[in-house]
Write an enzyme that holds these catalytic residues in place. Structure first.
Site, mmCIF file in Angstrom:
data_model
loop_
_atom_site.group_PDB
_atom_site.id
_atom_site.type_symbol
_atom_site.label_atom_id
_atom_site.label_comp_id
_atom_site.label_asym_id
_atom_site.label_seq_id
_atom_site.Cartn_x
_atom_site.Cartn_y
_atom_site.Cartn_z
ATOM 1 N N ASP A 37 0.720 -1.300 0.209
ATOM 2 C CA ASP A 37 -0.097 -0.025 0.090
ATOM 3 C C ASP A 37 0.755 1.333 0.138
ATOM 4 O O ASP A 37 0.985 1.714 0.678
ATOM 5 C CB ASP A 37 -0.968 0.291 1.168
ATOM 6 C CG ASP A 37 -1.894 1.346 1.590
ATOM 7 O OD1 ASP A 37 -1.692 2.311 0.355
ATOM 8 O OD2 ASP A 37 -2.545 1.519 2.387
ATOM 9 N N HIS A 38 1.100 1.378 -1.452
ATOM 10 C CA HIS A 38 2.175 2.669 -1.531
ATOM 11 C C HIS A 38 1.766 4.088 -2.354
ATOM 12 O O HIS A 38 1.323 3.632 -3.326
ATOM 13 C CB HIS A 38 3.609 2.601 -2.151
ATOM 14 C CG HIS A 38 4.063 1.415 -1.054
ATOM 15 N ND1 HIS A 38 5.691 1.700 -0.728
ATOM 16 C CD2 HIS A 38 4.147 -0.001 -0.608
ATOM 17 C CE1 HIS A 38 6.111 1.252 -0.419
ATOM 18 N NE2 HIS A 38 5.297 -0.147 -0.670
ATOM 19 N N THR A 103 4.538 1.643 10.724
ATOM 20 C CA THR A 103 4.516 2.973 11.497
ATOM 21 C C THR A 103 5.281 3.990 9.856
ATOM 22 O O THR A 103 5.360 4.715 10.041
ATOM 23 C CB THR A 103 5.638 3.174 12.048
ATOM 24 O OG1 THR A 103 7.415 1.933 11.771
ATOM 25 C CG2 THR A 103 5.660 2.542 13.147
ATOM 26 N N GLY A 104 5.492 3.156 8.671
ATOM 27 C CA GLY A 104 5.502 3.351 7.309
ATOM 28 C C GLY A 104 6.898 4.062 6.917
ATOM 29 O O GLY A 104 7.805 4.282 7.763
ATOM 30 N N GLU A 105 6.560 4.844 5.897
ATOM 31 C CA GLU A 105 7.922 5.240 4.900
ATOM 32 C C GLU A 105 7.608 6.532 4.202
ATOM 33 O O GLU A 105 6.491 7.285 3.677
ATOM 34 C CB GLU A 105 8.233 4.465 3.893
ATOM 35 C CG GLU A 105 9.045 3.096 4.203
ATOM 36 C CD GLU A 105 7.540 2.004 3.816
ATOM 37 O OE1 GLU A 105 6.956 2.384 3.075
ATOM 38 O OE2 GLU A 105 8.059 1.100 4.335
#
Length: 319
Positions: A37-38, A103-105
């Site tokens: 999911d980007h 936590t994502g990027e």
């Protein structure tokens, strides 16, 4: 029995072609699927980034496979919106959907214009989001003030049984922390000793549920081609934290990966033209305690990989 699924890489493949790929994966014997999911790909060479939640509805309808998604609530996504998305898919496709939360990027989250927080702040924010999402899926009205703000949110469409919320981790410390709240753990392939520590940290801290592994691999009919595919598509993905967390654009990743060699890529991607070697590697992950494997062929063309692994690898791993 070990679940062997396929990973659908939105940052590499057009969503229509990706839908064809998961249909084919089901036909050749894969048990499940998951997707990224980007908002942005890791490299301009990858060249895609479809919206996962739109695609998931189509994929769940087009197949009978269970699906998961890795999501980062808190900045690009408000946790109430994530809860609504999870709840709707769970209501429409009972027992077939799960979400892994991480936590994502910065490459995906910087688009909001908000400051990218330090890792410890992102971790605390994720924990707040998990509590909000769980409470909403349980039917509560939620108001919350903290690192995220929620005002009188309530889900009006909910599944009878809330989908699993799995922890996404790449470090031993995060795996241990996920045991506090997660219904399972998912990580990515790494050296065996590191994976063993991940499993031990999660289970040792009381972690419940499935242990899942996303496996980056490259296969072609000859070794040179397998290596070239991995180098062309995945050399921007060889960097560990904090680099992979903090770079902001595909162009940044392309610059820092310009001199990455095929040998460096092979430390991150299982590269081989030998299907037996791939099967042996996958069996090793099962022996470590991973109950679900999600295979990600890092090339943009998926059909040959799916057919070869369906015919030669899946049964061998399951046996």
């Amino acid at each position: 029995m070990t679940v062997i699924g396929v990973h659908a890489s939105h940052e590499q493949v057009h969503p229509s072609r990706l839908l064809d790929a998961v249909r084919r994966a089901e036909e050749v014997g894969f048990d499940a699927a998951m997707c990224s999911d980007h908002f942005s790909p890791w490299s301009s060479r990858q060249g895609q980034s479809g919206f996962a939640w739109s695609w998931l509805g189509a994929a769940l309808q087009a197949t009978g496979l269970p699906f998961g998604v890795v999501n980062a609530p808190g900045q690009r996504y408000h946790p109430a919106v994530v809860a609504q998305a999870v709840g709707t898919l769970g209501a429409m496709y009972p027992g077939r959907f799960w979400a892994a939360l991480g936590t994502g990027e910065a490459s995906n989250e910087h688009i909001t214009g908000e400051r990218w927080p330090r890792k410890e702040v992102r971790t605390a924010r994720l924990r707040e989001c998990v509590d909000v999402i769980r409470a909403l899926l349980d039917g509560e009205e939620v108001s919350h003030s903290g690192l995220v703000t929620v005002d009188r949110a309530k889900l009006w469409t909910r599944p009878d049984l809330p989908p699993k919320l799995v922890g996404a981790a790449v470090s031993v410390d995060t795996a241990r922390w996920c045991a506090e709240w997660a219904d399972g753990l998912i990580t990515v392939n790494a050296p065996v000793e590191h994976l063993r520590k991940m499993v031990d940290a999660y289970r040792g801290a009381g972690g419940i549920g499935k242990l899942a592994l996303q496996v980056h691999l490259s296969w072609a009919s000859d070794q040179g081609r397998a290596s070239a595919i991995a180098h062309e598509q995945w050399r921007s993905n060889v960097f560990g934290p904090p680099v992979c967390w903090d770079l902001e654009t595909a162009e940044h990743f392309d610059v820092v990966s310009a001199d990455v060699t095929p040998e460096q890529v092979a430390r991150t991607v299982n590269v081989s033209a030998d299907l037996g070697r791939h099967a042996e590697t996958l069996r090793g992950y099962v022996e470590l305690g991973f109950e679900e494997l999600y295979l990600h062929h890092v090339g943009q063309e998926q059909d040959a990989f799916l057919d070869a692994f369906g015919e030669r690898v899946l049964a061998e791993v399951r046996s």
